[in-house]
Design a protein around this motif. Structure first.
Motif, PDB file in Angstrom:
ATOM      1  N   SER A  67       0.877  -0.785   0.743  1.00  0.00           N
ATOM      2  CA  SER A  67      -0.174  -0.235   0.589  1.00  0.00           C
ATOM      3  C   SER A  67       1.115   1.239  -0.088  1.00  0.00           C
ATOM      4  O   SER A  67       0.727   1.701  -0.501  1.00  0.00           O
ATOM      5  CB  SER A  67      -1.459   0.012   1.010  1.00  0.00           C
ATOM      6  N   THR A  70       2.431   2.044  -3.631  1.00  0.00           N
ATOM      7  CA  THR A  70       1.379   1.948  -4.701  1.00  0.00           C
ATOM      8  C   THR A  70       0.336   3.102  -4.315  1.00  0.00           C
ATOM      9  O   THR A  70      -0.329   3.711  -5.726  1.00  0.00           O
ATOM     10  CB  THR A  70       0.350   0.707  -4.781  1.00  0.00           C
ATOM     11  N   ARG A 105      -5.406   6.325  -8.795  1.00  0.00           N
ATOM     12  CA  ARG A 105      -6.100   5.272  -8.181  1.00  0.00           C
ATOM     13  C   ARG A 105      -5.831   4.306  -9.009  1.00  0.00           C
ATOM     14  O   ARG A 105      -7.421   4.029  -8.474  1.00  0.00           O
ATOM     15  CB  ARG A 105      -6.183   5.285  -6.722  1.00  0.00           C
ATOM     16  N   GLY A 110      -1.283   0.561  -9.491  1.00  0.00           N
ATOM     17  CA  GLY A 110      -1.076  -0.500  -8.363  1.00  0.00           C
ATOM     18  C   GLY A 110      -0.355  -1.900  -8.818  1.00  0.00           C
ATOM     19  O   GLY A 110       0.764  -2.721  -8.969  1.00  0.00           O
ATOM     20  N   GLY A 155      -0.672  -5.483  -5.746  1.00  0.00           N
ATOM     21  CA  GLY A 155      -0.881  -3.934  -5.793  1.00  0.00           C
ATOM     22  C   GLY A 155      -1.811  -3.209  -6.656  1.00  0.00           C
ATOM     23  O   GLY A 155      -2.384  -2.551  -6.168  1.00  0.00           O
ATOM     24  N   CYS A 159      -3.913  -0.644  -4.909  1.00  0.00           N
ATOM     25  CA  CYS A 159      -4.564   0.737  -4.951  1.00  0.00           C
ATOM     26  C   CYS A 159      -5.758   0.951  -5.252  1.00  0.00           C
ATOM     27  O   CYS A 159      -6.086   2.754  -5.514  1.00  0.00           O
ATOM     28  CB  CYS A 159      -3.633   0.767  -6.513  1.00  0.00           C
TER      29      CYS A 159
END
Length: 162
Positions: A67, A70, A105, A110, A155, A159
């Protein structure tokens, strides 16, 4: 910045799900067993509840680091002293978060950072261990490939949804 914890718990399951597929005898399991110097009978020994339970706990630990890697807004929140101090942050912080609070996001972003983490963090660690353990490159690359794929998926989920 509110965090949704459900994606952390869900993405921690990725290690188990991808492992069931990746190390299946029809995928890389047969080669991995041979290269690891194991037998199918030897793998049947062991406390599977303990193995899967600890795997899930360790995977949750990985989600915390992913977290931070990402979700770039975490750095901005950290600059004002963390969530407890957001209310007392300068107006420029609120303006920044209004403009960029959801920037990058996405699953794709991610996944990119997860892939980079796998390639530049997991692969070198596994390769170093494998070299000292005198393991083959097949063994190293099977395990590294698993972690690259797993971190990519984790990821992406963290993300996009956390």
């Amino acid at each position: 910045m509110e965090m949704n914890l459900l994606p952390f718990f869900a993405s921690a399951l990725i290690t188990l799900v991808t492992g069931f597929i990746w190390y299946n005898p029809k995928v890389f399991g047969t080669v991995w067993i041979r290269e690891a110097g194991l037998t199918p009978e030897a793998l049947k020994n062991g406390n599977m509840i303990k193995i899967f339970g600890l795997t899930y706990i360790f995977s949750l630990m990985i989600t915390v680091i992913l977290s931070a890697l990402t979700i770039h807004q975490s750095g901005a929140v950290g600059m004002v002293g963390g969530p407890p101090l957001i209310a007392t942050a300068k107006p420029s912080f609120a303006a920044f978060m209004a403009d960029y609070g959801t920037a990058y996001r996405t699953f794709k972003h991610g996944a990119l950072h997860g892939f980079i983490s796998g390639l530049f963090f997991a692969l070198p660690i596994l390769a170093i261990n494998g070299l000292f353990e005198r393991k083959s490159w097949k063994y190293i690359l099977i395990n590294a490939g698993y972690w690259i794929l797993t971190l990519t998926l984790m990821g992406g989920i963290i993300c996009a949804y956390a």
